[in-house]
Design an enzyme around this catalytic site. Structure first.
Site, PDB file in Angstrom:
ATOM      1  N   TYR A 198       0.833  -1.200   0.000  1.00  0.00           N
ATOM      2  CA  TYR A 198       0.000   0.000   0.000  1.00  0.00           C
ATOM      3  C   TYR A 198       0.868   1.251   0.000  1.00  0.00           C
ATOM      4  O   TYR A 198       2.056   1.214   0.327  1.00  0.00           O
ATOM      5  CB  TYR A 198      -0.962  -0.003   1.199  1.00  0.00           C
ATOM      6  CG  TYR A 198      -0.315   0.309   2.529  1.00  0.00           C
ATOM      7  CD1 TYR A 198      -0.186   1.628   2.979  1.00  0.00           C
ATOM      8  CD2 TYR A 198       0.150  -0.706   3.357  1.00  0.00           C
ATOM      9  CE1 TYR A 198       0.399   1.920   4.203  1.00  0.00           C
ATOM     10  CE2 TYR A 198       0.737  -0.436   4.578  1.00  0.00           C
ATOM     11  CZ  TYR A 198       0.859   0.885   5.000  1.00  0.00           C
ATOM     12  OH  TYR A 198       1.445   1.180   6.206  1.00  0.00           O
ATOM     13  N   CYS A 199       0.246   2.370  -0.375  1.00  0.00           N
ATOM     14  CA  CYS A 199       0.910   3.673  -0.354  1.00  0.00           C
ATOM     15  C   CYS A 199      -0.175   4.732  -0.166  1.00  0.00           C
ATOM     16  O   CYS A 199      -1.303   4.403   0.203  1.00  0.00           O
ATOM     17  CB  CYS A 199       1.722   3.902  -1.630  1.00  0.00           C
ATOM     18  SG  CYS A 199       0.757   3.779  -3.155  1.00  0.00           S
ATOM     19  N   THR A 200       0.128   5.980  -0.432  1.00  0.00           N
ATOM     20  CA  THR A 200      -0.819   7.060  -0.149  1.00  0.00           C
ATOM     21  C   THR A 200      -2.053   7.003  -1.046  1.00  0.00           C
ATOM     22  O   THR A 200      -3.184   6.999  -0.573  1.00  0.00           O
ATOM     23  CB  THR A 200      -0.137   8.433  -0.313  1.00  0.00           C
ATOM     24  OG1 THR A 200       1.037   8.463   0.496  1.00  0.00           O
ATOM     25  CG2 THR A 200      -1.069   9.553   0.110  1.00  0.00           C
ATOM     26  N   CYS A 205       2.319   1.608  -4.902  1.00  0.00           N
ATOM     27  CA  CYS A 205       2.088   0.187  -4.597  1.00  0.00           C
ATOM     28  C   CYS A 205       1.623  -0.583  -5.837  1.00  0.00           C
ATOM     29  O   CYS A 205       1.865  -1.785  -5.953  1.00  0.00           O
ATOM     30  CB  CYS A 205       1.113   0.020  -3.442  1.00  0.00           C
ATOM     31  SG  CYS A 205      -0.479   0.824  -3.627  1.00  0.00           S
ATOM     32  N   ILE A 227      -4.241   4.633   0.820  1.00  0.00           N
ATOM     33  CA  ILE A 227      -4.782   4.984   2.137  1.00  0.00           C
ATOM     34  C   ILE A 227      -5.989   5.900   2.009  1.00  0.00           C
ATOM     35  O   ILE A 227      -6.998   5.733   2.718  1.00  0.00           O
ATOM     36  CB  ILE A 227      -3.695   5.664   2.989  1.00  0.00           C
ATOM     37  CG1 ILE A 227      -2.524   4.713   3.223  1.00  0.00           C
ATOM     38  CG2 ILE A 227      -4.259   6.152   4.320  1.00  0.00           C
ATOM     39  CD1 ILE A 227      -1.245   5.417   3.662  1.00  0.00           C
TER      40      ILE A 227
END
Length: 348
Positions: A198-200, A205, A227
């Site tokens: 995952y990433c922002t 990702c 996120i």
């Protein structure tokens, strides 16, 4: 001929933003697709978005688009319609900011880059055509219940430090291009396990999931919309949130509050804090975490050295800045480098 750049100073543009009375919506989006002529696409985007009074930062490359922008609320639907008129972007997911004051950007910048996210990948056989499976918030929470699931945070240290998913593993490197091979190396004994990346907002990702599959991993997932989208979906579905703390964002806000948990510490006194700030000394601008007490004590500076400079007359500060290598003053993303750097500066 249309003007394709700004002719007003940054300071004046920021003042104009704060004079606006209409609320703005902060949005991020990205898409990997083939752009035949990035410069032409850039110019077309600039003319259209400028008319809609869009502010923000957009990168265009042959591999696609990566955007973080704000738009006046009354132009939001017009923006959606414009993006949908571009065939590869038709129906694109727009991640709307969680904790938004509408003051995230004050100018529109669209730049052509080699890649929309720098990855350091040189293997000609690598392709984004094969990437990990998307997971939404419901699926993310279900997978997190499984002890066999590995959760990998593909963001930088300063992002992970203030907020992350439960059980998330940090890839402790300074850049995304360093993280990719490091993630492969760190996960070598987990090739058969479920791996969620995952990433922002999803852009890092998604590429990371493709890179893991390219390197022989079997069960790779990535969080759809990152996120930002997870938080929205969790609220809509009344799910227990598994992300704790703050979500770092790359605009003037420097963070979105997700939960009340403060999991980081002030880089100066060590007390609980998760507010990122840039050192007020114009010859430094180090990005670091500072509590309210230290902000007052050091006048918003990262060290007594910078505080002294900050309180000098403006012309004297300007003279001192001549010849300074600001590359030595920027935020070191590696936790191991950051703390000694601040300790060293506070001794002076």
């Amino acid at each position: 001929m249309a003007i394709l750049h700004n002719r007003i100073s940054q300071a004046e543009l920021k003042k104009l933003l704060y004079r606006e009375t209409e609320q703005r919506t902060t949005i991020s989006f990205y898409h990997y697709f083939t752009v035949a002529d990035p410069k032409q696409f850039r110019d077309e985007l600039y003319k259209a978005l400028n008319e809609l009074k869009v502010f923000g930062r957009i990168y265009i490359a042959h591999e696609g688009i990566n955007a973080q922008i704000s738009v006046p609320e009354t132009n939001f639907e017009a923006l959606k319609n414009y993006l949908n008129s571009i065939e590869p972007l038709n129906g694109i997911r727009l991640n709307i900011a969680v904790d938004d004051d509408g003051k995230s950007f004050w100018v529109l910048k669209i730049k052509v880059r080699e890649k929309i996210v720098a990855d350091g990948i040189t293997d000609p056989n690598f392709s984004m055509a094969k990437k990990g499976n998307y997971v939404n918030a419901v699926q993310m929470n279900e997978l997190l219940k499984d002890d066999n699931t590995v959760v990998i945070d593909m963001r930088n240290h300063y992002e992970y430090e203030v907020g992350h998913f439960e059980k998330a593993i940090e890839i402790p490197s300074d850049t995304f291009r360093e993280q990719l091979p490091m993630a492969v190396q760190m996960m070598q004994d987990k090739k058969e396990q479920n791996i969620i990346m995952y990433c922002t907002g999803g852009i890092r990702c998604e590429k990371a999931s493709a890179y893991m599959l390219h390197n022989g991993f079997k069960n790779v997932f990535h969080l759809q919309g990152g996120i930002i989208n997870y938080v929205r979906e969790a609220k809509e579905n009344n799910l227990p949130g598994k992300f704790i703390g703050k979500n770092f964002v790359f605009d003037d806000r420097l963070g979105e509050r997700i939960t009340a948990d403060v999991i980081a510490q002030c880089h100066q006194c060590g007390l609980p804090a998760d507010t990122h700030t840039n050192c007020k000394n114009d010859g430094c601008h180090l990005l670091f975490i500072q509590c309210d007490t230290c902000a007052t004590k050091y006048d918003g500076c990262c060290s007594t050295q910078c505080q002294t400079v900050y309180n000098l007359p403006a012309e004297e500060q300007k003279e001192l800045r001549k010849g300074i290598d600001k590359g030595m003053m920027v935020f070191n993303k590696s936790k191991k480098r950051l703390r000694p750097r601040l300790d060293e500066m506070n001794k002076k």
